[in-house]
Design an enzyme around this catalytic site. Structure first.
Site, PDB file in Angstrom:
ATOM      1  CE  LYS A  38      -6.832 -19.533 -31.683  1.00 23.74           C
ATOM      2  NZ  LYS A  38      -6.044 -20.580 -31.026  1.00 23.74           N
ATOM      3  CB  SER A 184      -4.591 -30.831 -26.683  1.00 25.45           C
ATOM      4  OG  SER A 184      -4.617 -29.427 -26.514  1.00 25.45           O
ATOM      5  CB  SER A 185       0.138 -28.163 -25.206  1.00 29.98           C
ATOM      6  OG  SER A 185      -0.438 -27.058 -25.889  1.00 29.98           O
ATOM      7  CD  GLN A 186      -5.913 -25.846 -26.903  1.00 34.60           C
ATOM      8  OE1 GLN A 186      -7.029 -26.303 -26.669  1.00 34.60           O
ATOM      9  NE2 GLN A 186      -5.612 -25.225 -28.034  1.00 34.60           N
ATOM     10  CG  ASP A 329      -2.202 -23.145 -34.349  1.00 33.62           C
ATOM     11  OD1 ASP A 329      -2.646 -24.305 -34.461  1.00 33.62           O
ATOM     12  OD2 ASP A 329      -2.439 -22.421 -33.362  1.00 33.62           O
ATOM     13  CE  LYS A 356      -3.877 -28.694 -33.511  1.00 35.66           C
ATOM     14  NZ  LYS A 356      -3.227 -28.026 -32.415  1.00 35.66           N
ATOM     15  NE  ARG A 360      -6.747 -26.680 -38.337  1.00 37.77           N
ATOM     16  CZ  ARG A 360      -6.439 -25.793 -37.401  1.00 37.77           C
ATOM     17  NH1 ARG A 360      -5.235 -25.811 -36.836  1.00 37.77           N
ATOM     18  NH2 ARG A 360      -7.317 -24.872 -37.046  1.00 37.77           N
ATOM     19  NE  ARG A 403      -4.430 -21.614 -36.928  1.00 35.51           N
ATOM     20  CZ  ARG A 403      -4.271 -20.318 -36.621  1.00 35.51           C
ATOM     21  NH1 ARG A 403      -3.993 -19.438 -37.567  1.00 35.51           N
ATOM     22  NH2 ARG A 403      -4.365 -19.898 -35.371  1.00 35.51           N
ATOM     23  CE  LYS A 429     -11.497 -21.818 -33.321  1.00 34.27           C
ATOM     24  NZ  LYS A 429     -10.202 -21.709 -32.664  1.00 34.27           N
TER      25      LYS A 429
HETATM   26  O1  LIG Z   1      -2.330 -23.105 -26.071  1.00 37.10           O
HETATM   27  C1  LIG Z   1      -2.772 -22.568 -27.085  1.00 37.10           C
HETATM   28  O2  LIG Z   1      -3.158 -21.362 -27.095  1.00 37.10           O
HETATM   29  C2  LIG Z   1      -2.848 -23.343 -28.327  1.00 37.10           C
HETATM   30  C3  LIG Z   1      -2.232 -24.561 -28.417  1.00 37.10           C
HETATM   31  C4  LIG Z   1      -2.233 -25.371 -29.648  1.00 37.10           C
HETATM   32  O3  LIG Z   1      -3.121 -26.457 -29.492  1.00 37.10           O
HETATM   33  P1  LIG Z   1      -2.650 -27.967 -29.102  1.00 37.10           P
HETATM   34  O4  LIG Z   1      -1.902 -27.899 -27.833  1.00 37.10           O
HETATM   35  O5  LIG Z   1      -3.951 -28.689 -28.969  1.00 37.10           O
HETATM   36  O6  LIG Z   1      -1.798 -28.428 -30.244  1.00 37.10           O
HETATM   37  C5  LIG Z   1      -2.664 -24.556 -30.859  1.00 37.10           C
HETATM   38  O7  LIG Z   1      -2.954 -25.386 -31.941  1.00 37.10           O
HETATM   39  C6  LIG Z   1      -3.859 -23.704 -30.558  1.00 37.10           C
HETATM   40  O8  LIG Z   1      -4.225 -22.928 -31.674  1.00 37.10           O
HETATM   41  C7  LIG Z   1      -3.590 -22.741 -29.446  1.00 37.10           C
HETATM   42  C1  LIG Z   2      -6.495 -25.070 -33.250  1.00 37.93           C
HETATM   43  C2  LIG Z   2      -6.632 -23.766 -33.085  1.00 37.93           C
HETATM   44  O1  LIG Z   2      -7.247 -23.167 -32.026  1.00 37.93           O
HETATM   45  P1  LIG Z   2      -7.979 -23.781 -30.742  1.00 37.93           P
HETATM   46  O2  LIG Z   2      -7.363 -25.097 -30.412  1.00 37.93           O
HETATM   47  O3  LIG Z   2      -7.742 -22.764 -29.683  1.00 37.93           O
HETATM   48  O4  LIG Z   2      -9.422 -23.898 -31.106  1.00 37.93           O
HETATM   49  C3  LIG Z   2      -6.045 -22.825 -34.074  1.00 37.93           C
HETATM   50  O5  LIG Z   2      -6.013 -21.614 -33.772  1.00 37.93           O
HETATM   51  O6  LIG Z   2      -5.621 -23.232 -35.168  1.00 37.93           O
END
Ligand SMILES: O=C(O)C1=C[C@@H](OP(=O)(O)O)[C@@H](O)[C@H](O)C1
Ligand SMILES: C=C(OP(=O)(O)O)C(=O)O
EC number: 2.5.1.19
Length: 453
Positions: A38, A184-186, A329, A356, A360, A403, A429
């Site tokens: 993913k 979050s790292s995102q 995850d 998330k 969780r 999950r 998802k």
């Molecule tokens: O960068 C990514 O693709 C992801 C980062 C993680 O989130 P967090 O950085 O919010 O923990 C992970 O849980 C998510 O499923 C995918």
């Molecule tokens: C938290 C998840 O995804 P996302 O943050 O991309 O919605 C996941 O895949 O468990």
């Protein structure tokens, strides 16, 4: 472009919306190939769209995931002006480079990473609006840390108190900027994808107690695969990416998915039998690869030969205490192993699990309690005590979270009586073939059509 990109996630022969009835399994046996990752699918698709097709030509992303999150990314990129053709399992993308279409409304569905990565790239446009048709899930997740960083870079931002719907008006400037990586790292990954296309790049300072370092490394890895130079301090608190670096690639290949595969590995470990799972690289940056080491530490018999793992199931398991942030995850799936392990397992440093698709930590405790398991939580940890057996025979709530659905399914496979899980279609998802894969190993499910989204 929208229509042909959507059915991929639903080509599974199951009702649109359904509860699943999980029948107890006496053993699991067989061979599977791990589904495509993913996290690499979302990254490789976005980076492909950020190439400039006039100078780069098309990018072939080989073996893309068929999940709803992958479909969401494809749909949004098409809406932004990328020309996308699905050829077998691949996506061939002619990118828009630094010029996604302005004035577009994007709907990333329930995909956090997709939403946030695109919000970063929205800094290239004069205006992009983000909405979601999952107001109770993605609509409740925080976006404020990213919006603050974009505002500091000069974007105009409007939001519902840091949540969707959100409008971002650019273009932004480059240079030094702080972004919190505590929730979050995102958010940082989003800015990393944006940086090379800004004239002066970005010098990112990640603040707070940095979480989910593994996906940040996957972002650096993706940038490298597209010819982008970046430098990062060993702890990732400083990431510098020079500007005016075009994304360039011809072909990239999506590796196998560790987070989803962790659930298959746990299923194989808690039931007798023998399961082989291929397409899982030993050298891989997905943090959930650690699930293999965690399961071995719990007493599971797992052997690796190249990219294939063989699990000989039914060994007695013991509890562990581990920092779960590195394999965020896989924590849900590993909690199913904890439910049958001697002693109490604790996952520490997992506060971000609360942010998330559902909470969780608390939501997991509630569902596991319904099953008679002994659990406890702190703000930052989740503990599960092992039981010799589970009665089952009840209905539990999937919380619209793929999950959570995986975790409850694994528990159902080991229960005495069938377990019903509500809203099981949300498995799509990230892992649309999850139930079909388990069926190939001998598990039995009933798909009970519902009208509940
Ligand atoms: O960068 C990514 O693709 C992801 C980062 C993680 O989130 P967090 O950085 O919010 O923990 C992970 O849980 C998510 O499923 C995918
Ligand atoms: C938290 C998840 O995804 P996302 O943050 O991309 O919605 C996941 O895949 O468990």
């Amino acid at each position: 472009m929208t229509a042909p990109l959507l059915p991929r996630a639903h080509a599974d022969g199951m009702p649109d919306t359904f509860d699943v009835l999980v029948h107890p399994a006496s053993e699991l046996r067989g061979t599977l190939s791990a589904q495509p990752s993913k996290n690499y699918t979302t990254r490789y698709l976005l980076a492909a769209a950020l190439t400039d097709s006039a100078t780069n030509g098309p990018v072939r992303v080989i073996g893309v995931a068929t999940s709803e999150d992958a479909a969401a990314m494809l749909r949004c990129l098409a809406d932004w002006g990328a020309a996308i053709e699905l050829v077998g399992d691949d996506a061939v993308i002619r990118g828009f480079g630094a010029h996604p279409k302005a004035g577009v409304t994007l709907n990333p569905g329930n995909a956090g990473a997709v939403a946030r990565f695109l919000m970063g790239a929205a800094g290239l446009t004069s205006q992009t609006t983000f909405v979601t048709d999952y107001p109770d899930s993605l609509g409740k997740r925080p976006q404020g840390d990213l919006l603050e960083a974009l505002t500091r870079l000069g974007a105009g931002v409007s939001s519902d108190a840091g949540k969707l719907p959100i409008t971002i008006s650019g273009p932004v400037r480059g240079g030094m900027v702080e972004v919190s990586a505590e929730r979050s790292s995102q958010y940082a990954s989003a800015l990393m994808f944006l940086a090379p296309l800004l004239p002066s790049g970005l010098d990112l300072k990640l603040t707070g107690d940095i979480k989910s370092r593994a996906p940040l490394r996957q972002t650096l890895d993706t940038l490298a695969a597209y010819g982008i130079q970046a430098s990062a301090s060993p702890d990732l608190s400083r990431i510098r990416i020079a500007g005016n670096q075009p994304y360039r690639a011809e072909r990239v290949m999506v590796p196998g998915d560790y987070p989803g595969s962790a659930a298959i590995l746990v299923a194989a470990a808690i039931l007798p039998g023998e399961v082989r799972l291929s397409n899982l690289r030993e050298q891989d940056l997905q943090g959930e690869k650690e699930a293999v080491a965690v399961l071995r530490e719990m007493g599971a018999d797992i052997e690796r030969s190249g990219d294939t793992l063989t699990v000989r199931g039914g060994q007695p398991l013991n509890a562990v205490i581990r920092d779960g942030d590195g394999f965020t995850d896989a924590v849900q799936a590993l909690s199913a192993a904890a439910a049958f392990a001697g002693g109490t397992t604790t996952w520490e440093n997992v506060f971000t699990l609360r942010l998330k698709e559902c909470d969780r930590i608390s939501d997991t405790c509630r569902e596991l309690e319904k099953l008679g398991l002994s659990v406890s939580e702190t703000e930052n940890s989740l503990s599960v005590s092992g039981a010799a057996s589970l009665a089952g025979g009840i209905t539990v709530n999937g919380h619209g979270d793929h999950r959570m659905i995986m975790l409850l399914t694994l528990l159902g496979l080991r229960a005495e009586k069938p377990l019903r899980i509500t809203g099981a279609h949300h498995i799509r998802k990230s892992y649309p073939q999850f139930f079909r894969h388990l069926e190939e190993l001998g598990a039995k499910f009933e798909y009970l059509k519902t009208d509940t989204k």
